[in-house]
Enzyme design. Sequence first.
Site, PDB file in Angstrom:
ATOM      1  N   HIS A   1      60.916  64.011  81.351  1.00 25.17           N
ATOM      2  CA  HIS A   1      62.365  64.130  81.553  1.00 25.17           C
ATOM      3  C   HIS A   1      62.711  64.201  83.029  1.00 25.17           C
ATOM      4  O   HIS A   1      61.908  64.653  83.858  1.00 25.17           O
ATOM      5  CB  HIS A   1      62.895  65.403  80.878  1.00 25.17           C
ATOM      6  CG  HIS A   1      62.927  65.345  79.393  1.00 25.17           C
ATOM      7  ND1 HIS A   1      64.014  64.880  78.681  1.00 25.17           N
ATOM      8  CD2 HIS A   1      61.997  65.705  78.474  1.00 25.17           C
ATOM      9  CE1 HIS A   1      63.752  64.961  77.381  1.00 25.17           C
ATOM     10  NE2 HIS A   1      62.535  65.453  77.235  1.00 25.17           N
TER      11      HIS A   1
ATOM     12  N   HIS B   1      58.131  65.217  69.048  1.00 20.17           N
ATOM     13  CA  HIS B   1      59.591  65.332  69.105  1.00 20.17           C
ATOM     14  C   HIS B   1      60.245  63.953  69.140  1.00 20.17           C
ATOM     15  O   HIS B   1      59.742  63.026  69.779  1.00 20.17           O
ATOM     16  CB  HIS B   1      60.015  66.158  70.313  1.00 20.17           C
ATOM     17  CG  HIS B   1      59.781  67.629  70.138  1.00 20.17           C
ATOM     18  ND1 HIS B   1      59.784  68.525  71.184  1.00 20.17           N
ATOM     19  CD2 HIS B   1      59.528  68.375  69.014  1.00 20.17           C
ATOM     20  CE1 HIS B   1      59.552  69.742  70.724  1.00 20.17           C
ATOM     21  NE2 HIS B   1      59.397  69.676  69.416  1.00 20.17           N
TER      22      HIS B   1
ATOM     23  N   ASP C   1      62.705  62.620  70.605  1.00 18.81           N
ATOM     24  CA  ASP C   1      63.055  61.964  71.862  1.00 18.81           C
ATOM     25  C   ASP C   1      61.825  61.457  72.619  1.00 18.81           C
ATOM     26  O   ASP C   1      61.946  60.995  73.758  1.00 18.81           O
ATOM     27  CB  ASP C   1      63.904  62.884  72.749  1.00 18.81           C
ATOM     28  CG  ASP C   1      63.172  64.138  73.204  1.00 18.81           C
ATOM     29  OD1 ASP C   1      62.295  64.619  72.464  1.00 18.81           O
ATOM     30  OD2 ASP C   1      63.478  64.641  74.308  1.00 18.81           O
ATOM     31  N   HIS C   2      60.667  61.497  71.965  1.00 16.73           N
ATOM     32  CA  HIS C   2      59.453  60.895  72.530  1.00 16.73           C
ATOM     33  C   HIS C   2      58.824  59.866  71.598  1.00 16.73           C
ATOM     34  O   HIS C   2      57.960  59.110  72.020  1.00 16.73           O
ATOM     35  CB  HIS C   2      58.428  61.979  72.872  1.00 16.73           C
ATOM     36  CG  HIS C   2      58.869  62.840  74.009  1.00 16.73           C
ATOM     37  ND1 HIS C   2      58.344  62.727  75.278  1.00 16.73           N
ATOM     38  CD2 HIS C   2      59.817  63.795  74.076  1.00 16.73           C
ATOM     39  CE1 HIS C   2      58.953  63.594  76.072  1.00 16.73           C
ATOM     40  NE2 HIS C   2      59.849  64.261  75.370  1.00 16.73           N
TER      41      HIS C   2
ATOM     42  N   ASP D   1      56.274  66.831  77.766  1.00 18.86           N
ATOM     43  CA  ASP D   1      57.155  67.978  78.002  1.00 18.86           C
ATOM     44  C   ASP D   1      56.379  69.261  78.251  1.00 18.86           C
ATOM     45  O   ASP D   1      56.950  70.349  78.178  1.00 18.86           O
ATOM     46  CB  ASP D   1      58.089  68.174  76.797  1.00 18.86           C
ATOM     47  CG  ASP D   1      59.189  67.132  76.734  1.00 18.86           C
ATOM     48  OD1 ASP D   1      59.231  66.246  77.607  1.00 18.86           O
ATOM     49  OD2 ASP D   1      60.000  67.202  75.785  1.00 18.86           O
TER      50      ASP D   1
ATOM     51  N   HIS E   1      53.656  64.052  72.072  1.00 21.00           N
ATOM     52  CA  HIS E   1      53.950  65.034  71.027  1.00 21.00           C
ATOM     53  C   HIS E   1      54.964  64.427  70.075  1.00 21.00           C
ATOM     54  O   HIS E   1      55.433  63.300  70.274  1.00 21.00           O
ATOM     55  CB  HIS E   1      54.425  66.363  71.609  1.00 21.00           C
ATOM     56  CG  HIS E   1      55.715  66.309  72.377  1.00 21.00           C
ATOM     57  ND1 HIS E   1      55.848  65.642  73.564  1.00 21.00           N
ATOM     58  CD2 HIS E   1      56.938  66.866  72.126  1.00 21.00           C
ATOM     59  CE1 HIS E   1      57.082  65.787  74.020  1.00 21.00           C
ATOM     60  NE2 HIS E   1      57.768  66.512  73.155  1.00 21.00           N
TER      61      HIS E   1
ATOM     62  N   HIS F   1      54.327  73.836  74.110  1.00 23.71           N
ATOM     63  CA  HIS F   1      55.625  73.226  73.795  1.00 23.71           C
ATOM     64  C   HIS F   1      55.638  72.853  72.317  1.00 23.71           C
ATOM     65  O   HIS F   1      56.577  73.179  71.590  1.00 23.71           O
ATOM     66  CB  HIS F   1      55.839  72.007  74.686  1.00 23.71           C
ATOM     67  CG  HIS F   1      57.130  71.293  74.449  1.00 23.71           C
ATOM     68  ND1 HIS F   1      58.360  71.857  74.713  1.00 23.71           N
ATOM     69  CD2 HIS F   1      57.382  70.040  73.975  1.00 23.71           C
ATOM     70  CE1 HIS F   1      59.311  70.994  74.409  1.00 23.71           C
ATOM     71  NE2 HIS F   1      58.746  69.887  73.961  1.00 23.71           N
TER      72      HIS F   1
END
Length: 251
Positions: free
Chosen positions: A168, A56, A58-59, A130, A54, A113
């Site tokens: 995570h 975001h 942090d990915h 996530d 996805h 998400h």
Amino acid sequence: MRILPVPCLSDNYAYLVAADGRREAIVIDPSEAQPIIAALEREKLSLVAIVNTHHHHDHVGGNEALRERYGDLPVYAHSSDVGRVPAQTERVEEGTPVQLAGLTLQPLHVPGHTLGAVSYCVEDVVFTGDTLFIAGCGRMFEGTPEVMHASLSKLAALPAHTRVFCGHEYTVNNLRFAEAVEPENEAVRKKLAAARAARERGEPTVGSTMADELATNPFLRCGEPSLRARFPGAAPSDVFAAVRRAKDDYR
């Protein structure tokens, strides 16, 4: 198939994945570039593609730096994420397999998400980003409880032996919540003890199995009488919504 979890940022995992006997690897969800570069060099692997679950940051935060270092690598993400995933070159759709480095990735569109969230099945493994965590699930930033519950149900329908690798290291806290909402669940207590021991040894808690998740993850257990008694709802998605609200407030 070889799977190498690569810790990134404070609690993220990226994954280097390589077919047996091959040195070419793909990376799933590189939060940042440097840990990926270090792992590739340590393991003597050659990066050939970037795969994102996805959009975001942090990915996907390492996408552009990895391409600067290794050349114009293809970047795979859901078709709806064009313009949101940095350097995306390839559009992924459920039902269309992706062939990379001797591996076959089967995308599952799992919105909730985010609207473009994708999980990738590879052999007997699923990389869930996530959407599904060990003993948990992601917050609904772009979906409704009905949409997210349907996506989790899609993952729950995978074979019980499927190994689960998520985005995570939230496992201990997730299992603490699972124990709080289902205190009679012995499987949760055992898995929490094992997760705490793994973290004390400095080891990751990934991957789980779908069988374990069905036994311990409250977000996959919304049809169970034990959960329905504490979180009444007309439908499993209503129970899911109530459990998700409780998790949002859990500390």
